[in-house]
Write an enzyme that holds these catalytic residues in place. Structure first.
Site, PDB file in Angstrom:
ATOM      1  CG  ASP A 166     -12.329   5.274  -6.042  1.00 20.90           C
ATOM      2  OD1 ASP A 166     -13.286   6.056  -6.129  1.00 20.90           O
ATOM      3  OD2 ASP A 166     -12.109   4.571  -5.033  1.00 20.90           O
ATOM      4  CG  ASN A 417      -3.616   0.948  -8.647  1.00 23.33           C
ATOM      5  OD1 ASN A 417      -3.338   0.102  -7.795  1.00 23.33           O
ATOM      6  ND2 ASN A 417      -4.846   1.398  -8.839  1.00 23.33           N
ATOM      7  CD  GLU A 418      -7.366  -1.898  -8.930  1.00 21.22           C
ATOM      8  OE1 GLU A 418      -8.264  -1.195  -9.401  1.00 21.22           O
ATOM      9  OE2 GLU A 418      -7.504  -2.604  -7.923  1.00 21.22           O
ATOM     10  CG  ASN A 472      -4.819  -3.378  -5.758  1.00 20.33           C
ATOM     11  OD1 ASN A 472      -3.835  -3.575  -5.059  1.00 20.33           O
ATOM     12  ND2 ASN A 472      -4.929  -2.332  -6.561  1.00 20.33           N
ATOM     13  CE1 TYR A 474     -10.882  -2.752  -1.687  1.00 19.04           C
ATOM     14  CE2 TYR A 474      -9.884  -3.285  -3.805  1.00 19.04           C
ATOM     15  CZ  TYR A 474      -9.966  -2.481  -2.678  1.00 19.04           C
ATOM     16  OH  TYR A 474      -9.112  -1.416  -2.538  1.00 19.04           O
ATOM     17  CE1 TYR A 478     -16.441  -1.493  -4.697  1.00 21.64           C
ATOM     18  CE2 TYR A 478     -14.149  -2.111  -4.520  1.00 21.64           C
ATOM     19  CZ  TYR A 478     -15.134  -1.143  -4.506  1.00 21.64           C
ATOM     20  OH  TYR A 478     -14.795   0.164  -4.302  1.00 21.64           O
ATOM     21  CD  GLU A 510      -6.000  -0.667  -3.969  1.00 18.67           C
ATOM     22  OE1 GLU A 510      -7.229  -0.857  -4.124  1.00 18.67           O
ATOM     23  OE2 GLU A 510      -5.323   0.089  -4.678  1.00 18.67           O
ATOM     24  CD1 TRP A 555      -9.069   1.467  -0.932  1.00 21.65           C
ATOM     25  CD2 TRP A 555      -6.876   1.755  -1.317  1.00 21.65           C
ATOM     26  NE1 TRP A 555      -8.923   2.581  -1.724  1.00 21.65           N
ATOM     27  CE2 TRP A 555      -7.592   2.784  -1.976  1.00 21.65           C
ATOM     28  CE3 TRP A 555      -5.472   1.747  -1.398  1.00 21.65           C
ATOM     29  CZ2 TRP A 555      -6.952   3.784  -2.712  1.00 21.65           C
ATOM     30  CZ3 TRP A 555      -4.847   2.725  -2.138  1.00 21.65           C
ATOM     31  CH2 TRP A 555      -5.593   3.727  -2.788  1.00 21.65           C
ATOM     32  CE  LYS A 574     -13.548  -0.135  -0.742  1.00 23.24           C
ATOM     33  NZ  LYS A 574     -13.990   0.925  -1.660  1.00 23.24           N
TER      34      LYS A 574
HETATM   35  C1  GCB Z   1      -9.016  -0.151  -6.195  1.00 22.79           C
HETATM   36  C2  GCB Z   1      -8.215   1.011  -6.621  1.00 22.79           C
HETATM   37  C3  GCB Z   1      -8.349   2.184  -5.645  1.00 22.79           C
HETATM   38  C4  GCB Z   1      -9.808   2.327  -5.215  1.00 22.79           C
HETATM   39  C5  GCB Z   1     -10.214   1.058  -4.511  1.00 22.79           C
HETATM   40  C6  GCB Z   1     -11.677   1.096  -4.041  1.00 22.79           C
HETATM   41  O1  GCB Z   1      -8.814  -1.252  -6.581  1.00 22.79           O
HETATM   42  O2  GCB Z   1      -6.865   0.710  -6.812  1.00 22.79           O
HETATM   43  O3  GCB Z   1      -7.872   3.338  -6.265  1.00 22.79           O
HETATM   44  O4  GCB Z   1      -9.997   3.443  -4.394  1.00 22.79           O
HETATM   45  O5  GCB Z   1     -10.089  -0.017  -5.383  1.00 22.79           O
HETATM   46  O6  GCB Z   1     -11.931   1.498  -2.922  1.00 22.79           O
HETATM   47  O7  GCB Z   1     -12.546   0.735  -4.821  1.00 22.79           O
END
Ligand code: GCB
Length: 603
Positions: A166, A417-418, A472, A474, A478, A510, A555, A574
């Site tokens: 992303d 990462n992820e 990470n 959300y 999300y 994150e 993040w 973000k």
């Molecule tokens: C994540 C990723 C990051 C994205 C973020 C997002 O988990 O590591 O690269 O930018 O989510 O904002 O969706």
């Protein structure tokens, strides 16, 4: 020939010719550059600044989105005084794959867009005249490129990069280019480790040189007084009443290395170094034997017009903003940053989680989105990943640890990462890279990877390898966003309780909510500044409920460019700051919280 990759610095024995500025530039739409010998010089070109991404200078989409080979060219004058020395051309980074020609001869091929590389040009260089330097760059992504992605062909014949990550696939010569002149017998590398002993510190050092003459070390304090001296390529020197490098309270000694033949100086190299130890014990991260709580950000190297090009002005502003709102750390998501970033973090006392470019290890167009929906594409089931990507990833780990090992700021290595850590096929891959990171790092700093939402406790097959669990998450964005946030909090609390059972420190690498700067609504809606603040407050309540959470990195520090699409409004929003580094309302909320949390919060 030894690889002289130390950061370019002047000394009585070393000279540097900086090659930054306007270079000549050409897209290679028809793939004719090789056959037409563009290595000898470009016929048609435009001027373009180096260092910078090429993408955002142009006003047409074809140029911005260009995928394939591009060519850069410049001429560099090399004075005769440098003859008799070793002469290397050194790139801070070129994204992603670079072939370098000097006076028409290929001198280097380097794969990967985020680390320095060099080539010796002793045999090619012409003195007291101009020398032609041409670089062919390729920015295509694949399963074996790190970061990962793919390339599609459009019906008009143009190629298009499809990142599995992303952030925008910015491309170009992103960091400084230098000619570095060093003596034939010279210092190639040095490595440091520290042991604290009461008020004193033992500095274990090793120095690699190309010859056999004696090595001498002199250490100076910040008042330029000699505090310790040593001799030999490997030794231990003791600093009495040491002043340690502490978080937001940095102290830097000067570490001077000399090679001498009796009294004759053969080579000299000097850098600033901070003395500190880093260790994980139980559920805590200790720096200098004291537990620390990390506050800060996941960042990007990203700015208007320059894209991912190193931008010292933005770097300065970023540190001022981070200090202003009480941050003490950041992660170099999702790749190793320019060397100057770590130098600044050393000086300012910031803790850096240093990340490799291994991002996009899910086979999906919008990695972050597909992954959060639980779609697994079993990246690690593909044999190519083990045969080709892994050896390359291991090389990247060697190179980035070697580049960054002596920075006091670097306290944690983030190796991916992820990634898709949910399949059995990932385990051997992870085991090998985690083992390697410990082998390469003399200081044995803690290792981690940033775990994606679907890789929950019990489902993630690789988190046991981490010294620190990095999450990470959300919930409230999300998953269970808006009015459903209450359920997001519940699900988050339940998941955290399971992570806590592992008995390891947990770092929130994150958490964040897209926020359109200036958008306000009472009561809040998603995308408004009001919602971003509510979201952060909810997250903080969760972090405060778990003793083993040792840090929080929002993040993202600032809004940043991504590929266009329905999930992104001209980039990821973000940011706590806008892309132009002005605060959203949440910046003040974080300032209040972070300034009130002591460094040893939770102890
Ligand atoms: C994540 C990723 C990051 C994205 C973020 C997002 O988990 O590591 O690269 O930018 O989510 O904002 O969706």
């Amino acid at each position: 020939m030894a690889n002289k990759l130390l950061y370019p610095r002047f000394s009585p024995t070393r000279r540097i010719i900086n090659m930054d500025g306007m270079w000549r530039f050409s897209f290679d739409y028809d793939n004719q550059g090789d056959a037409a010998n563009w290595k000898d010089g470009l016929k048609d070109y435009v001027l373009i600044p180096v260092p910078a991404s090429f993408n955002d200078f142009f006003t047409d989409k074809e140029s911005r989105e260009y995928t394939g080979d591009v060519w850069y060219e410049t001429d560099v004058f090399v004075p005769k005084e440098l003859s008799g020395n070793d002469l290397d051309i050194r790139f801070g980074s070129a994204t992603h794959d670079a072939t370098v020609y000097v006076n028409g001869v290929e001198v280097a091929f380097h794969k990967g867009g985020f680390l320095p590389f060099n080539a010796n040009i002793n045999d090619l260089v012409k003195y007291d005249t101009f020398n032609k330097v041409v670089v062919k760059l390729n920015n295509e992504l694949s399963l074996e490129s790190i970061p990962c992605g793919s390339v599609i062909s459009l019906s008009n014949g143009r190629k298009m990069a499809k990142p599995y990550f992303d952030f925008y696939n910015y491309s170009g010569i992103h960091r400084s280019v230098n000619l570095v002149s060093t003596p034939k017998e010279s210092i190639v590398d040095y490595t440091l480790n520290y042991i604290l002993d009461g008020n004193d510190a033992r500095v274990e050092y090793s120095v690699e040189t190309t010859g056999e003459n004696q090595v001498y070390i002199t250490m100076y304090d910040e008042d330029n007084q000699v505090v310790a001296e040593g001799q030999g390529k490997e030794n231990v020197i003791v600093i009495n009443n040491v002043k340690l490098w502490n978080v937001l309270d940095a102290y830097l000694y000067k570490f001077k290395i000399q090679i001498k033949d009796n009294d004759k100086l053969i080579d000299e190299y000097q850098e600033e170094i901070g003395i500190r130890t880093v260790e994980v014990k139980g559920t805590r991260l200790y720096i200098n034997n004291k537990p620390v709580y990390l506050k800060g950000y996941g960042k990007h190297e990203d700015s208007e017009l320059l894209g991912r090009g190193h931008n010292p002005h933005m770097l300065k502003r970023d540190f001022e903003l981070m200090k202003w709102n009480g941050a003490n750390s950041f992660r170099t998501s999702h790749y190793p940053y320019a060397e100057e970033v770590y130098q600044m973090a050393d000086r300012e006392g910031f803790v850096v989680i240093d990340e490799t470019p291994a991002v996009g290890m899910w086979i999906s167009i919008n990695n972050f989105f597909t992954a959060s929906k639980g779609v697994s594409d079993k990246y690690f089931d593909n044999p190519i990943v083990h045969e080709r990507t892994k050896p390359y990833h291991m090389q990247v780990i060697r190179d980035y640890i070697n580049r960054d090992k002596n920075h006091a700021c670097v306290c944690i290595w983030s190796l991916l990462n992820e990634p898709d850590s949910t399949s059995e096929s990932a385990v051997s891959y992870f085991e090998d890279i985690f083992k390697l990171a410990h082998e390469v790092d003399v200081q044995k700093r803690p290792r981690t990877f940033a775990n994606v939402m679907v890789a929950k406790p019990g489902i993630c097959k690789c988190s046991h390898l981490c010294d620190i669990i990095s999450l990470n998450r959300y919930f409230g964005w999300y998953v269970n966003g808006g009015y459903e946030m209450v359920d997001g909090k519940k699900a988050f609390m339940e998941e955290m309780a399971d992570w806590a059972k592992m008995g390891k420190p947990i770092l929130m690498t994150e958490y964040g909510a897209d926020t359109y700067a200036g958008e306000h609504k009472l009561p809040s809606v998603m995308w408004s500044e009001d919602y971003q603040m509510e979201y952060l407050e909810m997250q903080h309540e969760v972090f405060d409920s778990f003793d083993s959470v040792i840090g929080e990195q929002v993040w993202n520090f600032a809004d940043f460019q991504t590929t266009e699409g329905i999930m992104r409004v001209n980039g990821n929003k973000k940011g706590i700051f806008t892309r132009n580094r002005q605060p959203k309302a949440a910046a003040y909320l974080l300032k209040q919280r972070w300034e009130s949390l002591p460094l040893d919060y939770k102890n």
